[in-house]
Design an enzyme around this catalytic site. Structure first.
Site, PDB file in Angstrom:
ATOM      1  N   SER A 336      77.209  50.976 -38.119  1.00  0.00           N
ATOM      2  CA  SER A 336      76.067  50.603 -37.597  1.00  0.00           C
ATOM      3  C   SER A 336      75.887  49.284 -36.902  1.00  0.00           C
ATOM      4  O   SER A 336      76.924  48.818 -36.160  1.00  0.00           O
ATOM      5  CB  SER A 336      74.887  50.795 -38.160  1.00  0.00           C
ATOM      6  OG  SER A 336      73.719  51.586 -37.704  1.00  0.00           O
ATOM      7  N   LYS A 361      78.438  55.278 -36.715  1.00  0.00           N
ATOM      8  CA  LYS A 361      76.848  55.455 -36.381  1.00  0.00           C
ATOM      9  C   LYS A 361      76.643  55.002 -35.429  1.00  0.00           C
ATOM     10  O   LYS A 361      76.443  53.659 -35.171  1.00  0.00           O
ATOM     11  CB  LYS A 361      76.259  55.171 -37.692  1.00  0.00           C
ATOM     12  CG  LYS A 361      74.609  55.167 -37.477  1.00  0.00           C
ATOM     13  CD  LYS A 361      74.100  54.489 -38.883  1.00  0.00           C
ATOM     14  CE  LYS A 361      72.526  54.722 -38.596  1.00  0.00           C
ATOM     15  NZ  LYS A 361      71.917  54.280 -37.516  1.00  0.00           N
TER      16      LYS A 361
END
Length: 453
Positions: A336, A361
């Site tokens: 992320s 992600k």
């Protein structure tokens, strides 16, 4: 479907006297969409939404409908994974819920139908943990703990700097035998965390086994303190000085802590930096953007695409703190916000990325507190590195791929203090890259330190 990446090894989590930094809740803001430059999506209801009836007030159904309304207005997939979301509301509100637990279960089941593991409901205790982690502050005694995989002992990874635990003389490797009189032998990390929780100013009593003193009893006073997301030190590697910086997560204090690390190491005349993002599950979007700007003088950082297709592009703004050589370390647990930072630095050729392919992600979550203290994380957008490459479920490939053997992985997991040392193959390769840069140090075009801004 991939499972959530671990924040650390299977036997280790971070305990800050009550705040558990587990990815199960910690990644929900990784990245989050709350910053001045990237505002949180509107919470106003769409025209198709109905206001909850007054009969829902103080009923478990109220939270059920709150969740439905937020998903209806914000979820990135307007098709709701080909589910009839209007019909789902009628179905949810037609049921009777005897207690909040039943309502929570119904919410979780409904969210699973969306096919997005990051759109998740958080019970009040989980939401409290998430808020504590991302705020970068906690109440406790300041211990990083782990469970020894071989002995199941609760051991100290390290005391937090200037914490009650450090001031009391607790050291890395100490074993915590009892917390408030209760034996830790059969405690999980979560159970140990609950025992360490308490009000500011209250006491927690520990029985600690130390190598030099034997078994000692320690009484600590819980305090409110800042969570250290960043650690750093100077490494002398042959003829060059290396600034090693490790970011554990992107809390609200991560940027200011990183800035301090870059500046402190720069004053010590380092020749280059190693930025370690391995095992970092993400955090706040604005933190990763701010940190990218500390290394990049120019270039795009990230594109955020919302459900309407709007592209909010964030770029460097000419405020870099240094242009010295940089190597970034990543692995399959770098996720992320870590991927935003690594991707921006790699694609702008500001850094050499070493390690293994990142987690992958590529979505953004907005997190909301609900009326009963529970919370909801909703996937509101997708993000892309400067090249607009889709990294979701694919990750970012390093410039230098270096797989570790099982033995090497276990060694670093069982002894995290070896990370960023000669026993760490990824770090050793990073130093080799910096040495190559250093060979051209007499070249007038070689990178030089920049003034702090």
């Amino acid at each position: 479907m991939k499972q959530f990446p671990r924040l650390s090894c299977l036997c280790q989590k971070l305990l800050f006297g009550g705040a558990i930094a587990t990815l199960a809740v910690g990644s929900l803001l990784a990245p989050a969409s709350s910053s001045s430059s990237l505002p949180t999506p509107s919470r106003e209801r769409s025209e198709t939404q109905e206001k909850p009836s007054n009969t829902l007030d103080n009923s478990p159904k109220a939270v059920v409908d709150e969740v439905w309304q937020l998903v209806n207005s914000e979820f990135v997939d307007k098709e709701f994974n080909h589910r009839d979301w209007q019909k789902k509301r009628q179905e949810l509100l037609s049921r009777d819920y005897a207690n909040p637990k039943q309502a929570y279960k119904a919410i979780q089941d409904a969210l699973q139908e969306l096919g997005d593991p990051y759109t998740r409901f958080l019970a009040p205790d989980e939401f409290k943990m998430l808020t504590s982690q991302t705020s970068g502050e906690f109440t406790g005694v300041g211990l990083r703990l782990a469970v020894d995989k071989r002995t199941s002992d609760l051991i100290v990874i390290e005391p937090i700097k200037n914490s009650p635990a450090m001031k009391a003389g607790i050291k890395p490797g100490d074993r915590i035998l009892r917390i408030n009189g209760k034996p830790t032998a059969l405690m999980s990390l979560e159970e140990a965390s609950k025992e360490l929780e308490g009000e500011v100013g209250s006491q927690v009593n520990l029985q600690v086994a130390q190598k030099d003193k034997g078994i000692v009893d320690v009484s600590l006073t819980r305090v409110e303190m800042e969570v250290p997301s960043v650690s750093y030190n100077l490494r002398q590697e042959g003829q060059i000085k290396v600034g090693y910086i490790k970011i554990d997560d992107f809390s609200s204090h991560a940027a200011e802590q990183t800035k301090q690390a870059i500046e402190d190491l720069g004053k010590q005349q380092v020749k280059g930096y190693v930025l370690d993002l391995r095992g970092n599950p993400g955090g706040l979007l604005f933190a990763s953007v701010d940190i990218a700007r500390m290394w990049m003088e120019k270039g795009d950082i990230v594109h955020i695409i919302d459900r309407q297709g709007g592209d909010r592009k964030t770029s460097a703004n000419g405020t870099a703190l240094t242009n010295l050589p940089l190597v970034v370390l990543v692995d399959d647990r770098s996720a992320s916000a870590s991927e935003i930072l690594a991707g921006a630095l790699k694609e702008n050729k500001r850094a050499t990325v070493v390690g293994t392919t990142t987690y992958g992600k590529g979505t953004v979550q907005s997190v909301h507190e609900l009326s009963d203290g529970s919370g909801l994380a909703v996937t509101v957008a997708r993000y892309y590195p400067p090249s607009m490459t889709d990294i979701n479920h694919k990750g970012i490939k390093p410039d230098i791929n270096l797989d570790l053997t099982m033995e090497q992985q276990l060694r670093l997991k069982n002894d995290p203090s070896l990370m960023g040392t000669g026993a760490d193959p990824h770090y050793e390769r990073a130093v080799s890259v910096l040495r190559t840069h250093n060979l051209s140090r007499n070249n007038p075009s070689s990178p030089q330190p920049m003034s702090s801004r």
